[in-house]
Design a protein around this motif. Structure first.
Motif, PDB file in Angstrom:
ATOM      1  N   ARG A 137      15.270 -20.786  17.052  1.00 11.56           N
ATOM      2  CA  ARG A 137      13.801 -20.708  17.142  1.00 11.56           C
ATOM      3  C   ARG A 137      13.272 -20.822  18.564  1.00 11.56           C
ATOM      4  NH1 ARG A 137      11.332 -20.915  12.256  1.00 11.56           N
ATOM      5  NH2 ARG A 137      12.491 -21.726  10.453  1.00 11.56           N
ATOM      6  N   VAL A 138      14.071 -21.366  19.463  1.00 14.42           N
ATOM      7  CA  VAL A 138      13.616 -21.588  20.834  1.00 14.42           C
ATOM      8  C   VAL A 138      14.367 -20.643  21.756  1.00 14.42           C
ATOM      9  CG1 VAL A 138      13.468 -23.260  22.707  1.00 14.42           C
ATOM     10  CG2 VAL A 138      13.091 -24.006  20.349  1.00 14.42           C
ATOM     11  N   LYS A 139      13.616 -19.872  22.526  1.00 13.56           N
ATOM     12  CA  LYS A 139      14.257 -18.887  23.396  1.00 13.56           C
ATOM     13  C   LYS A 139      14.876 -19.557  24.610  1.00 13.56           C
ATOM     14  CE  LYS A 139       9.928 -17.861  25.832  1.00 13.56           C
ATOM     15  NZ  LYS A 139       8.926 -16.810  26.162  1.00 13.56           N
ATOM     16  N   ALA A 140      16.032 -19.048  25.007  1.00 14.31           N
ATOM     17  CA  ALA A 140      16.648 -19.517  26.243  1.00 14.31           C
ATOM     18  C   ALA A 140      15.721 -19.181  27.407  1.00 14.31           C
ATOM     19  CB  ALA A 140      18.000 -18.847  26.436  1.00 14.31           C
ATOM     20  N   GLY A 141      15.675 -20.078  28.384  1.00 11.45           N
ATOM     21  CA  GLY A 141      14.810 -19.849  29.532  1.00 11.45           C
ATOM     22  C   GLY A 141      13.403 -20.337  29.356  1.00 11.45           C
ATOM     23  N   GLY A 142      13.103 -20.973  28.209  1.00 16.07           N
ATOM     24  CA  GLY A 142      11.754 -21.468  27.946  1.00 16.07           C
ATOM     25  C   GLY A 142      11.509 -22.831  28.579  1.00 16.07           C
ATOM     26  N   LYS A 143      10.336 -23.378  28.305  1.00 19.21           N
ATOM     27  CA  LYS A 143       9.917 -24.650  28.890  1.00 19.21           C
ATOM     28  C   LYS A 143       9.627 -25.640  27.766  1.00 19.21           C
ATOM     29  CE  LYS A 143       6.023 -24.618  31.151  1.00 19.21           C
ATOM     30  NZ  LYS A 143       5.011 -24.443  32.213  1.00 19.21           N
ATOM     31  N   ASP A 211       6.949 -23.859  25.308  1.00 18.29           N
ATOM     32  CA  ASP A 211       7.603 -23.153  24.205  1.00 18.29           C
ATOM     33  C   ASP A 211       8.078 -24.122  23.124  1.00 18.29           C
ATOM     34  OD1 ASP A 211       7.719 -20.371  25.456  1.00 18.29           O
ATOM     35  OD2 ASP A 211       8.683 -21.606  27.000  1.00 18.29           O
ATOM     36  N   LEU A 212       8.309 -25.374  23.521  1.00 15.48           N
ATOM     37  CA  LEU A 212       8.734 -26.416  22.586  1.00 15.48           C
ATOM     38  C   LEU A 212       8.103 -27.729  23.024  1.00 15.48           C
ATOM     39  CD1 LEU A 212      10.588 -27.651  20.338  1.00 15.48           C
ATOM     40  CD2 LEU A 212      12.382 -27.825  22.082  1.00 15.48           C
ATOM     41  N   VAL A 213       7.498 -28.433  22.073  1.00 18.70           N
ATOM     42  CA  VAL A 213       7.007 -29.789  22.318  1.00 18.70           C
ATOM     43  C   VAL A 213       7.749 -30.723  21.368  1.00 18.70           C
ATOM     44  CG1 VAL A 213       5.048 -31.367  22.238  1.00 18.70           C
ATOM     45  CG2 VAL A 213       4.730 -29.057  23.129  1.00 18.70           C
ATOM     46  N   ILE A 214       8.209 -31.848  21.901  1.00 14.94           N
ATOM     47  CA  ILE A 214       8.986 -32.819  21.128  1.00 14.94           C
ATOM     48  C   ILE A 214       8.202 -34.122  21.021  1.00 14.94           C
ATOM     49  CG2 ILE A 214      11.127 -34.141  21.002  1.00 14.94           C
ATOM     50  CD1 ILE A 214      12.405 -31.986  22.825  1.00 14.94           C
ATOM     51  N   LEU A 215       8.028 -34.577  19.797  1.00 12.21           N
ATOM     52  CA  LEU A 215       7.478 -35.907  19.515  1.00 12.21           C
ATOM     53  C   LEU A 215       8.511 -36.621  18.651  1.00 12.21           C
ATOM     54  CD1 LEU A 215       3.785 -35.000  18.518  1.00 12.21           C
ATOM     55  CD2 LEU A 215       4.666 -35.543  20.806  1.00 12.21           C
ATOM     56  N   SER A 216       9.466 -37.256  19.281  1.00 13.75           N
ATOM     57  CA  SER A 216      10.555 -37.887  18.543  1.00 13.75           C
ATOM     58  C   SER A 216      10.352 -39.394  18.493  1.00 13.75           C
ATOM     59  CB  SER A 216      11.904 -37.563  19.196  1.00 13.75           C
ATOM     60  OG  SER A 216      12.964 -38.116  18.443  1.00 13.75           O
ATOM     61  N   LEU A 236       1.015 -25.684  22.916  1.00 16.41           N
ATOM     62  CA  LEU A 236       2.065 -24.729  22.587  1.00 16.41           C
ATOM     63  C   LEU A 236       1.675 -23.300  22.939  1.00 16.41           C
ATOM     64  CD1 LEU A 236       3.121 -26.225  19.153  1.00 16.41           C
ATOM     65  CD2 LEU A 236       4.613 -25.979  21.141  1.00 16.41           C
ATOM     66  N   THR A 237       2.656 -22.536  23.387  1.00 11.26           N
ATOM     67  CA  THR A 237       2.441 -21.112  23.600  1.00 11.26           C
ATOM     68  C   THR A 237       2.252 -20.422  22.252  1.00 11.26           C
ATOM     69  OG1 THR A 237       4.815 -20.668  23.489  1.00 11.26           O
ATOM     70  CG2 THR A 237       3.894 -21.148  25.672  1.00 11.26           C
ATOM     71  N   LYS A 238       1.940 -19.164  22.282  1.00 11.61           N
ATOM     72  CA  LYS A 238       1.677 -18.399  21.049  1.00 11.61           C
ATOM     73  C   LYS A 238       2.824 -18.509  20.050  1.00 11.61           C
ATOM     74  CE  LYS A 238       0.781 -13.704  19.411  1.00 11.61           C
ATOM     75  NZ  LYS A 238       0.648 -12.271  19.802  1.00 11.61           N
ATOM     76  N   ASP A 239       4.058 -18.443  20.539  1.00 14.81           N
ATOM     77  CA  ASP A 239       5.223 -18.501  19.653  1.00 14.81           C
ATOM     78  C   ASP A 239       5.935 -19.849  19.728  1.00 14.81           C
ATOM     79  OD1 ASP A 239       4.890 -15.789  18.862  1.00 14.81           O
ATOM     80  OD2 ASP A 239       5.799 -15.151  20.756  1.00 14.81           O
ATOM     81  N   GLY A 240       5.266 -20.845  20.290  1.00 11.32           N
ATOM     82  CA  GLY A 240       5.896 -22.144  20.475  1.00 11.32           C
ATOM     83  C   GLY A 240       6.016 -22.937  19.182  1.00 11.32           C
TER      84      GLY A 240
END
Length: 308
Positions: A137-143, A211-216, A236-240
């Motif tokens: 689900r998460v593209k390589a090279g994302g933030k 592209d990814l936000v983590i709330l762990s 989040l980005t459009k596809d995040g």
């Protein structure tokens, strides 16, 4: 250890040996924890054991002692939970006064939690889910952004296993943020990470998206998680996607939000403006979920979601 279920995994074996050396009676618990894991989960656990041992390298024995101390504190909270059917504290003001302001307590608390990422089935299983399910689900090279990044292990996995380009860590505490920085530096990942003292409720002013936000293991510490989720949605980005770990029936010294069922965790995300894509429940010692919920045993819910 040749007959143990982790004998073929040298990092697990070393970690278990360190813990059993200071707490011999815990060996049976650990054998059950590792015996319940699939071959794939054992491989992930061994890689994570290498990371936590690297972070504890200066004092593995001391960290093992803090892990035992933490388990004793959790046992106290479990007894209170069994007696009252509620967590000890209900506001951040209370946890700040009794937990976060105690520097010695927090040092031992964080040290003990470091080893729990490998030794507790539910924590190891959630890390495995994180890598396996986000890979598609998460593209390589994302933030990636993690709010309250603790030991930095999830950011490390994003950079190493998910091949993301850049990691950002936010925390209200400069001390906690420095802890994350030092951990990522020790793991060789600091050069691709940024760190900011940031209140997530004021995050819109930054204008940055991810592209990814983590709330762990964050939402359970908040007085009201819904406004926090609503703010994160705009980051989040459009596809995040958003990744959340949140516990059920898990009394800890600083937990506020008591969730009792996976449906309550899912509702929290929906109320915060998200659509749940995947949800997985990781139980204590791989106990069947129905049995865990009936016994009110601790469960970690891992959720992948997108803005609704």
């Amino acid at each position: 250890m040749t007959d143990s279920p982790y004998a073929a995994h040298p990092n697990i074996a070393r970690l278990v040996e360190a813990v059993v050396d200071v707490w011999p009676d815990h060996g049976t618990y650990l054998e059950k924890s590792f015996g319940a894991r699939t071959a794939s989960l054992l491989d992930t656990s061994d890689r994570m054991a290498a990371a936590v041992l690297e972070l504890a390298a200066d004092d593995v024995r001391g960290t093992a002692e803090d892990y035992r101390w933490l388990c004793d504190r959790i046992r106290e909270e479990e007894l209170n939970f069994a007696r009252t059917d509620a967590y000890r504290f209900s506001t951040f003001e209370e946890t700040n006064a009794h937990v976060y302001s105690d520097d010695d307590f927090m040092k031992r608390y964080m040290n003990g939690l470091l080893f729990s990422h490998v030794l507790w089935f539910m924590h190891a299983s959630s890390l495995h889910f994180f890598v396996q399910r986000l890979a598609a689900r998460v593209k390589a090279g994302g933030k990636v952004l993690e709010v309250g990044s603790g030991h930095g292990l999830l950011l490390f996995l994003c950079l190493r296993d998910l091949k993301m380009r850049e990691a950002v860590a936010w925390d209200l505490s400069p001390v906690s943020l420095e802890h994350t920085r030092a951990a990522l530096a020790r793991l060789g990942a600091e050069g691709r990470a940024r760190f900011a003292v940031q209140d997530m409720h004021q995050a819109e002013a930054t204008g940055e998206q991810f592209d990814l936000v983590i709330l762990s293991h964050l939402l359970e510490h908040l007085d009201d998680p819904i406004p926090a989720l609503a703010t994160v949605r705009k980051l989040l980005t459009k596809d995040g996607v958003l990744f959340v770990n949140v516990p059920l029936n898990a009394p800890m010294p600083d937990h506020l939000q008591l969730l009792r069922d996976p449906s309550e965790a899912e509702k929290m995300l929906v109320d915060g403006g998200f659509r749940v894509l995947e949800i997985a429940s990781h139980t204590t010692q791989a106990m069947p979920l129905g049995k865990a919920l009936k016994r009110k045993a601790a469960v970690t819910c891992s959720i992948i979601a997108e803005p609704a």
